[in-house]
Design a protein around this motif. Structure first.
Motif, PDB file in Angstrom:
ATOM      1  N   LEU A  15     -35.196  32.214 -82.203  1.00 48.81           N
ATOM      2  CA  LEU A  15     -33.957  32.071 -83.088  1.00 48.81           C
ATOM      3  C   LEU A  15     -34.114  30.648 -84.176  1.00 48.81           C
ATOM      4  N   ALA A  16     -33.589  30.741 -85.192  1.00 48.13           N
ATOM      5  CA  ALA A  16     -33.783  29.644 -86.019  1.00 48.13           C
ATOM      6  C   ALA A  16     -32.384  29.091 -86.409  1.00 48.13           C
ATOM      7  N   VAL A  17     -32.352  27.561 -86.140  1.00 45.10           N
ATOM      8  CA  VAL A  17     -31.216  27.200 -86.588  1.00 45.10           C
ATOM      9  C   VAL A  17     -31.312  26.148 -87.747  1.00 45.10           C
TER      10      VAL A  17
ATOM     11  N   ARG B 271     -37.523  30.760 -77.805  1.00 41.53           N
ATOM     12  CA  ARG B 271     -37.907  29.638 -78.661  1.00 41.53           C
ATOM     13  C   ARG B 271     -36.878  29.542 -79.612  1.00 41.53           C
ATOM     14  N   VAL B 272     -36.479  28.447 -79.946  1.00 36.76           N
ATOM     15  CA  VAL B 272     -35.772  28.049 -81.056  1.00 36.76           C
ATOM     16  C   VAL B 272     -36.465  26.966 -81.858  1.00 36.76           C
ATOM     17  N   GLU B 273     -36.299  27.149 -83.299  1.00 37.97           N
ATOM     18  CA  GLU B 273     -36.725  26.166 -84.159  1.00 37.97           C
ATOM     19  C   GLU B 273     -35.695  25.795 -84.943  1.00 37.97           C
ATOM     20  N   VAL B 274     -35.461  24.300 -85.008  1.00 34.68           N
ATOM     21  CA  VAL B 274     -34.375  23.790 -85.829  1.00 34.68           C
ATOM     22  C   VAL B 274     -34.833  22.825 -86.917  1.00 34.68           C
ATOM     23  N   TYR B 275     -34.099  23.068 -88.244  1.00 34.62           N
ATOM     24  CA  TYR B 275     -34.580  22.375 -89.245  1.00 34.62           C
ATOM     25  C   TYR B 275     -33.425  21.932 -89.901  1.00 34.62           C
TER      26      TYR B 275
ATOM     27  N   SER C  63     -39.526  22.311 -92.235  1.00 35.87           N
ATOM     28  CA  SER C  63     -38.969  22.953 -93.506  1.00 35.87           C
ATOM     29  C   SER C  63     -38.065  24.127 -92.905  1.00 35.87           C
ATOM     30  N   SER C  64     -37.171  24.705 -93.724  1.00 34.81           N
ATOM     31  CA  SER C  64     -36.356  25.806 -93.424  1.00 34.81           C
ATOM     32  C   SER C  64     -37.371  27.157 -93.252  1.00 34.81           C
TER      33      SER C  64
END
Length: 335
Positions: free
Chosen positions: A130-132, A154-158, A185-186
Motif C-alpha cells: 500500500l502507498a499513502v 508493507r506501507v510506503e508513505v510520502y 518521493s511519490s
C-alpha cells in the motif's frame, strides 16, 4: 401531535472513542449499498467568501434502511483560519431530529471509511503493498480504515516534509501489523503498490499515472474542487473510474474535469458510482489488470451513516446532552 422533540447533542470528545475504524467501515459500506439501491444523495454545495477568505459547505443524504437522514455543514477558513463541522441527524421515518453532532473528531474516520469501502469494492484480493501520499489526519484515517479491509504487509508513505512522513510512519508502525516506511518521493511510494491512497490538499497531481502497475487501485480523497486535482489525466484515462456520486463530474471532481478538458475522456468514462458496485448492480473490476480509481470527494452518505452509528452508541453509553426542538406545528401557533 407532540409539542416537542428531544435530540442528543454530542461533542467531539464524546464521540471520539465510540467506534473503531472497522465499525465506521461497516456503517459506511451499508450506506453506499443503500445509495446503490436508490437512496437520495446530492453532492456538496460550496459558497466561497473573498474577505475574509473562506468557504461554507453542505451536503445531504437520506439512508432509509439506516433510519437516518441529514448532512454536514462546515465552515473552513475565514478569520480563524480553521474549520468547524456540524452534523444534524433526523429520523428517516418520522422526520424528528435525533442528534446534533460536532463532526470534527469523526471527520477523518468517516472519510477514511469511505475510502476503505472503495478499496474493498475495487481492489484485488490477496494484495500486500500500500502507498499513502499524505501524512496528515486524513491520511491517518484512510490508512487505519483501509487496514481493516485488506491485510497489507508493507506501507510506503510520502509527503513533502520529511519529518512529517517519518513521524507518520513511526506512529503507524506502532498501530498496525504492517511495516510502515517513509520514502523520499511519490514515485518510490507507488512503485509496486497494489493500492495507492492520496490524502492531500494538493492542487496539482501528486504522482505520475504512467508509473501505476497494471491491477493497481487508487483512492483519491482530496479532489473536491473543479480546479484541484490529486490525479493526473493519465491516471483517469487508464482507469476504471468510479466516483462516490456521478453528479460530481459536472461540479467538483477536479481530476475528472481536467481529464475531460484535456480531451482524454468524456462523461461516458464514468464506470459506475461506488454504491452501484457495493449493491452489486455494477461490476467493479472485470480483470486483474484493470487499474481502478475511487474518486472520493466527500458525501453525506458516509457522514449520515457514521453519524447514526455514533448516535446509537452514545444512546447506549448514556452520553450527550438532551436538547429540545419544537415542531413547526406548535411553534407557528405562537406567531
Amino acid at each position: 401531535m407532540t409539542s416537542h422533540s428531544s435530540a442528543l447533542s454530542l461533542t467531539s470528545e464524546e464521540t471520539r472513542d465510540l467506534a473503531t475504524p472497522a465499525a465506521y467501515v461497516d456503517a459506511v459500506r451499508e450506506g453506499y449499498r443503500q445509495r446503490g439501491e436508490g437512496a437520495p444523495a446530492e453532492p456538496r454545495t460550496t459558497l466561497f467568501n473573498d474577505d475574509p477568505t473562506g468557504m461554507l459547505t453542505g451536503y445531504l443524504a437520506i439512508l432509509p434502511d439506516t433510519g437516518a437522514m441529514g448532512g454536514y455543514t462546515y465552515a473552513a477558513g475565514f478569520g480563524q483560519r480553521d474549520a468547524h463541522f456540524a452534523l444534524p441527524i433526523f429520523d428517516a421515518d418520522s422526520g424528528e431530529p435525533l442528534a446534533v453532532i460536532d463532526g470534527a473528531a469523526m471527520n477523518p474516520l468517516k472519510t477514511g471509511a469511505a475510502g476503505a469501502v472503495g478499496v474493498d469494492a475495487l481492489a484485488r484480493r490477496g494484495i500486500s503493498d500500500l502507498a499513502v501520499i499524505g501524512s496528515g489526519s486524513q491520511a491517518r484515517g484512510q490508512l487505519l480504515a483501509t487496514a481493516t479491509v485488506r491485510d497489507f504487509d508493507r506501507v510506503e508513505v510520502y509527503s513533502p516534509t520529511s519529518k512529517h512522513r517519518e513521524a507518520f510512519a513511526a506512529e503507524m508502525n506502532e498501530r498496525l501489523d504492517a511495516t510502515v516506511a517513509a520514502v523520499a518521493s511519490s514515485a518510490a511510494a507507488i512503485e509496486g503498490a497494489d493500492v495507492v491512497i492520496t490524502a492531500t490538499d494538493a492542487s496539482e497531481p501528486v504522482f505520475d499515472g504512467d508509473l501505476l502497475d497494471p491491477g493497481a487501485h487508487v483512492t483519491a480523497m482530496g479532489s473536491y474542487h473543479p480546479e484541484k486535482r490529486e490525479l493526473d489525466t493519465t491516471t483517469i484515462e487508464r482507469a476504471v473510474y468510479v466516483p462516490d456520486l456521478e453528479a460530481r463530474i459536472q461540479q467538483d471532481a477536479g481530476a475528472f474535469i481536467a481529464a475531460r478538458e484535456a480531451g482524454v475522456v468524456d462523461d461516458d468514462h464514468v464506470h459506475a458510482e461506488l454504491g452501484d458496485v457495493v449493491a452489486g448492480s455494477a461490476v467493479g473490476r472485470s480483470s486483474p489488470d484493470d487499474i481502478t480509481v475511487f474518486d472520493s470527494g466527500g458525501t453525506a452518505i458516509e457522514t449520515v451513516a457514521a453519524g447514526k452509528l455514533l448516535y446509537d452508541r452514545a444512546r447506549e453509553a448514556g452520553l450527550g446532552t438532551e436538547i429540545e426542538f419544537t415542531p413547526a406545528s406548535a411553534a407557528f401557533q405562537d406567531l
